[in-house]
Scaffold this motif. Sequence first.
Motif, PDB file in Angstrom:
ATOM      1  N   UNK D 110      63.442 -44.097  25.885  1.00 19.65           N
ATOM      2  CA  UNK D 110      62.509 -42.761  26.459  1.00 19.65           C
ATOM      3  C   UNK D 110      60.860 -42.407  26.224  1.00 19.65           C
ATOM      4  N   UNK D 111      60.785 -43.458  25.921  1.00 14.70           N
ATOM      5  CA  UNK D 111      58.802 -43.691  25.916  1.00 14.70           C
ATOM      6  C   UNK D 111      58.184 -43.946  26.613  1.00 14.70           C
ATOM      7  N   UNK D 112      59.015 -44.794  27.788  1.00 13.61           N
ATOM      8  CA  UNK D 112      58.155 -44.811  29.178  1.00 13.61           C
ATOM      9  C   UNK D 112      58.475 -43.150  29.863  1.00 13.61           C
ATOM     10  N   UNK D 113      59.431 -43.056  29.781  1.00 16.47           N
ATOM     11  CA  UNK D 113      59.868 -41.421  30.493  1.00 16.47           C
ATOM     12  C   UNK D 113      58.446 -40.704  31.189  1.00 16.47           C
ATOM     13  N   UNK D 114      58.292 -40.113  32.012  1.00 11.00           N
ATOM     14  CA  UNK D 114      57.279 -39.667  32.750  1.00 11.00           C
ATOM     15  C   UNK D 114      56.693 -38.523  32.118  1.00 11.00           C
ATOM     16  N   UNK D 115      57.725 -37.596  32.469  1.00  9.31           N
ATOM     17  CA  UNK D 115      57.659 -36.462  31.555  1.00  9.31           C
ATOM     18  C   UNK D 115      57.181 -36.464  29.710  1.00  9.31           C
ATOM     19  N   UNK D 116      57.430 -37.652  29.457  1.00 12.65           N
ATOM     20  CA  UNK D 116      57.434 -37.727  27.460  1.00 12.65           C
ATOM     21  C   UNK D 116      56.492 -38.722  27.749  1.00 12.65           C
ATOM     22  N   UNK D 117      55.419 -37.350  26.896  1.00 11.89           N
ATOM     23  CA  UNK D 117      53.667 -38.423  26.679  1.00 11.89           C
ATOM     24  C   UNK D 117      54.351 -39.960  25.124  1.00 11.89           C
ATOM     25  N   UNK D 118      53.503 -40.699  25.562  1.00 10.02           N
ATOM     26  CA  UNK D 118      53.706 -41.500  24.103  1.00 10.02           C
ATOM     27  C   UNK D 118      52.363 -41.622  24.137  1.00 10.02           C
ATOM     28  N   UNK D 119      52.379 -41.288  22.754  1.00  6.21           N
ATOM     29  CA  UNK D 119      50.761 -40.877  21.979  1.00  6.21           C
ATOM     30  C   UNK D 119      50.254 -42.444  20.706  1.00  6.21           C
ATOM     31  N   UNK D 201      54.571 -53.284  28.592  1.00  5.09           N
ATOM     32  CA  UNK D 201      54.915 -51.664  29.257  1.00  5.09           C
ATOM     33  C   UNK D 201      53.975 -50.254  28.689  1.00  5.09           C
ATOM     34  N   UNK D 202      54.245 -50.527  27.445  1.00  6.28           N
ATOM     35  CA  UNK D 202      53.746 -49.562  26.401  1.00  6.28           C
ATOM     36  C   UNK D 202      52.078 -49.329  26.829  1.00  6.28           C
ATOM     37  N   UNK D 203      51.701 -50.643  26.622  1.00  8.02           N
ATOM     38  CA  UNK D 203      49.581 -50.422  26.267  1.00  8.02           C
ATOM     39  C   UNK D 203      49.414 -50.235  27.191  1.00  8.02           C
ATOM     40  N   UNK D 204      50.386 -50.287  28.479  1.00  8.08           N
ATOM     41  CA  UNK D 204      49.591 -49.701  30.210  1.00  8.08           C
ATOM     42  C   UNK D 204      50.513 -47.802  30.198  1.00  8.08           C
ATOM     43  N   UNK D 205      50.533 -48.397  29.482  1.00  3.22           N
ATOM     44  CA  UNK D 205      51.424 -46.125  29.727  1.00  3.22           C
ATOM     45  C   UNK D 205      49.997 -45.154  28.839  1.00  3.22           C
ATOM     46  N   UNK D 206      49.586 -46.540  27.308  1.00  4.45           N
ATOM     47  CA  UNK D 206      48.912 -45.391  25.894  1.00  4.45           C
ATOM     48  C   UNK D 206      47.337 -45.816  27.548  1.00  4.45           C
ATOM     49  N   UNK D 207      46.855 -46.603  27.769  1.00  2.30           N
ATOM     50  CA  UNK D 207      45.350 -46.712  28.503  1.00  2.30           C
ATOM     51  C   UNK D 207      45.506 -45.745  29.132  1.00  2.30           C
ATOM     52  N   UNK D 208      46.360 -45.855  30.063  1.00  2.00           N
ATOM     53  CA  UNK D 208      46.848 -45.360  31.293  1.00  2.00           C
ATOM     54  C   UNK D 208      46.529 -45.407  32.453  1.00  2.00           C
TER      55      UNK D 208
END
Lengths: 327, 327, 327, 327
Positions: D110-119, D201-208
């Motif tokens: 779920x880390x990459x799920x749109x509704x889930x903040x990855x912080x 993938x996660x780097x992108x989500x955290x960096x926005x």
Amino acid sequence: MGKIRVSLLGATGLVGQSMIRMLEEHPFIELVKVSASPAKVGQRYCDSVRWVVGGGVPDYVCDMRLVSTEPRDHKDVDVVLSALPNEVAARVEDELVRSGVNVISNASPRRMDAGVPLINPEINWQSLEQVRGRDAWLVKNPNCTTAIISLSLAPLAESLGRLFITTMQSVSGAGYMGVPFLAINGNVIPYIKGEEEKIAAELGKIMGREMDVHVTSTRVPVSYGHMAVIEAETELGLDDVVKALGSFTSFPQLHDLPSAPRRPIILINDIDGPQPMRDLNPMAVSVGRLSLRGGYLRMVVLGDNIVRGAAGITVLTLETMREMKII
Amino acid sequence: MGKIRVSLLGATGLVGQSMIRMLEEHPFIELVKVSASPAKVGQRYCDSVRWVVGGGVPDYVCDMRLVSTEPRDHKDVDVVLSALPNEVAARVEDELVRSGVNVISNASPRRMDAGVPLINPEINWQSLEQVRGRDAWLVKNPNCTTAIISLSLAPLAESLGRLFITTMQSVSGAGYMGVPFLAINGNVIPYIKGEEEKIAAELGKIMGREMDVHVTSTRVPVSYGHMAVIEAETELGLDDVVKALGSFTSFPQLHDLPSAPRRPIILINDIDGPQPMRDLNPMAVSVGRLSLRGGYLRMVVLGDNIVRGAAGITVLTLETMREMKII
Amino acid sequence: MGKIRVSLLGATGLVGQSMIRMLEEHPFIELVKVSASPAKVGQRYCDSVRWVVGGGVPDYVCDMRLVSTEPRDHKDVDVVLSALPNEVAARVEDELVRSGVNVISNASPRRMDAGVPLINPEINWQSLEQVRGRDAWLVKNPNCTTAIISLSLAPLAESLGRLFITTMQSVSGAGYMGVPFLAINGNVIPYIKGEEEKIAAELGKIMGREMDVHVTSTRVPVSYGHMAVIEAETELGLDDVVKALGSFTSFPQLHDLPSAPRRPIILINDIDGPQPMRDLNPMAVSVGRLSLRGGYLRMVVLGDNIVRGAAGITVLTLETMREMKII
Amino acid sequence: MGKIRVSLLGATGLVGQSMIRMLEEHPFIELVKVSASPAKVGQRYCDSVRWVVGGGVPDYVCDMRLVSTEPRDHKDVDVVLSALPNEVAARVEDELVRSGVNVISNASPRRMDAGVPLINPEINWQSLEQVRGRDAWLVKNPNCTTAIISLSLAPLAESLGRLFITTMQSVSGAGYMGVPFLAINGNVIPYIKGEEEKIAAELGKIMGREMDVHVTSTRVPVSYGHMAVIEAETELGLDDVVKALGSFTSFPQLHDLPSAPRRPIILINDIDGPQPMRDLNPMAVSVGRLSLRGGYLRMVVLGDNIVRGAAGITVLTLETMREMKII
């Protein structure tokens, strides 16, 4: 009573670094001079040391300029603490004492000399009386392994017969550069030059009587902490042994000396201990795997070869001498 | 005389892999079946193994399909070689023997049973006579450490009194997954479950008489090779010991068995040996640091726990049985 | 055609030992003299070496007396092979060449000199032409890491743009005593003095054109084998890369030179390779984890820093020169 | 404002132990329940854990009985902290949230799920707004390596182009039993399953924003601490980079949260750092070897994979949510 002013020989080595750390905030010992090999004399301590004892070089010593090992550089201190390499220690320390300077030393030369006390404070602090009143004295601490083993056996000393000892010694016992990775990673080296003879001889001197000691020394790929498996002939029962070890205290504890461990011997209850990674204590030894069969007590002993085995035992010896008013 | 057809239980483990390597070009033993845990049955060997014994999976075994440990899968072989984990060995091996299948096994259950020979071929090959003529038999090999220690002591057996042994055992003794890096890197663990009891008991059975053995087993961060420091009470002189060890040969050597080391005991002359990294030999044990004092002989012993201690001793046992015409 | 007679400088070090092993049964190179540091001159090789390259000192060299590095001691050989430490190499090698002695050297000084060929035989053997006909010549081999990386990139050379390289280098790269256990066990040191500059510069000289190389060198607790993670800008497709690497051969292979690996580049298919413990090859490099994205090729490269990186590349260079009839 | 009552899933693992240590004397988070795998439910925590996080099991948790991961056992806490293994996390955490329980989790599903903040709190605490007002929410922390790398890049985020990253990850990243000594001692394994994809993938989500990330992940024989060599395309000058990194602070620092490091990024001045053995900090990342060439910034980053990478980031996330009055 003012502070005891000390200088330190071998200040850039592992043991020297550990002593500097121990004296950082000492209540009554003040480190005022540091000395290293001739090539470094005159340099700032911080510029000449490769500090490895955790937490960075203490501020108080960083700007000190390294002095020589010559007596003239140590005339104005109360005691010289020596963490010199064995090869140079005899000449330097003899010269210092001849020049009227007091020395407490970790180096091996003269340890077995009749006139030189060989001290593990909890065991034979009384031997320090030997130097009381001398113009200048030399006091020795034992080999690191002997310091650890003798402490673990101290409470049983009178009942001990033959001893079989196998040591598993960490590479820091040979100094920072002493053992290359290529020689010891994934390996055990069942020989350390001169070690077995030292342990057997020094154990006897500290215990105050000849002992029948069979030692085999090995080097293992561990960074800090010397272990020993000991089989000791004894007439004691296991309960008596446990009680004697666990309750042991001595002069340093009774007088609450700053570097004395509250309990010099820590009994490890875990079946798989003591382990260097988990059970290492700076000034106390950890003892586990106690069992008794056929008149032999088996115990596994672990101690910190740099602190209890070297830097700490020297500081504790000086604390003891001051408490005894020898200094 | 045709080849002896064997199957192998526990074929994907470290010991199993080592046996597969040893049997790759064996003159008279033919490995025809491999077996592993239920979840792997039916898979190709190559697909189910994580091969770690150097040089890649031997071709001859790669396409074999893993069979079960059930007797029906082993009815058509002459002998089953077992490298099973101890937990499952008792049930599986008992069932095989009850079903008329011969088994030579490394697993610990039944080693001390009166009717089961516990064999280190150079020492007590005669004990194999016990099973001659049986419908089906179970033969056991000792614990890996016992295999190594007993071989080093074999030439001195009759003169031995009390033994003090400290082992330094490699992590492969616990299997490939057995010891995590986090537990053992830079550490020594002075306890191996059940090991000390096994060594003491099995040593007596192999030597053919009760022995007074004091053992402490430790785990060290070494990959392959078990060491032991032994202090052995003896009336022999050092020269006799050196001669006895260095010249020792036995049944496997006399009959030139394929897996027999030419010299079962290799004397190491370097003062700092034997070392696992340098002196490990597959089927012979290396012995060094010989000295004698006060009626006790000190020796440091090193052996390959996977080959002499497990895979090789099983193969050598089978070769011996064939030479003795028991099979 | 008679044998090429060579002497060896730095014969007691790791690289020297490896060369002695390689020349043990060489078809046309004969090692006739060994040299070491001044303090050892005159001693028997066997008495002065701490042999660590597996299998004991080869007999043929054991009784040789160590000679000096002075030209007079090397006048009667065809080529001097140098495994000298960098600090002394410049002076000694210059003097030898000035005295009319040919030298092939692993040491770093003069590698970037215009008149000195810097050779990785599979890549730029043609550069050896430069010394043909000279009275005496100096030929250099690259830094161990450069030798390994350049070989893995050779088949792609013309298509390469920018390179990003992170190395993970074993401690043997610093010599036997080079890295203490205390410094590197359980650690990574992300800096090796001078290494990054050497790799960037030497890679360009060997490849024959300036290259845009970004290197970070790290030391890891591995004994033998240097790894590198390479991201290489290229326009090639992945299939072309795989084909180019896997099928690559060159002059040493075509002429079947004794030390040439049959395939200089071994493609590792296991997803988790190459690994130093499993995939190290003396003269070939192992390449795995190939992938291509956004115009960058990622590969993980592993090579033997002592053999391909030093001892072997020197021997292969000499074999190449003889095949080219330069010597 | 009362304390936040939390329960902990995966309490006996490395990350769970570290969280227990962090919450031992926490000013406003109270750990009231611990949970582990079904087989352990009902046992005392002290009896079921193999404690390895230094200093012994904290008293406050020792007598707690392990509860299940079922929602009914967590209805009465404010937040569930999850250090579950990835394989079971998705099912358990989904069920908890569906049952109205809030969860902050380290596990990867779920880390990459749109509704889930990855912080990573210093970087994208604002993303926590997404769950404000929900009945029950799931908040995720990134992969341990991503947590460390993203923090080191945070101050440069807007200027970053392409990234080339090579990681050297410690074995604790795979859990206490995760990597056997036989697999990794003296070795490097250039592959960690799923890791490279997660980091990118996660780097992108955290960096926005989407980032062009090339990652190669390796496992090295280090116990604690993940390193990364990063080459980052940027238009910044080196002085600007040094200033941006060294002065970086964010929400957790401004609000003086209990687990926030005073400086999230520590610049290492020693040329040979950062090193896991020397420079590891629980919640800050250490950055060294900064250089800039050809539009690429090189930096070596080190962080504590267990604390900043897992246990600590979860606690800091909860502290941040409370400061934001989301909880």
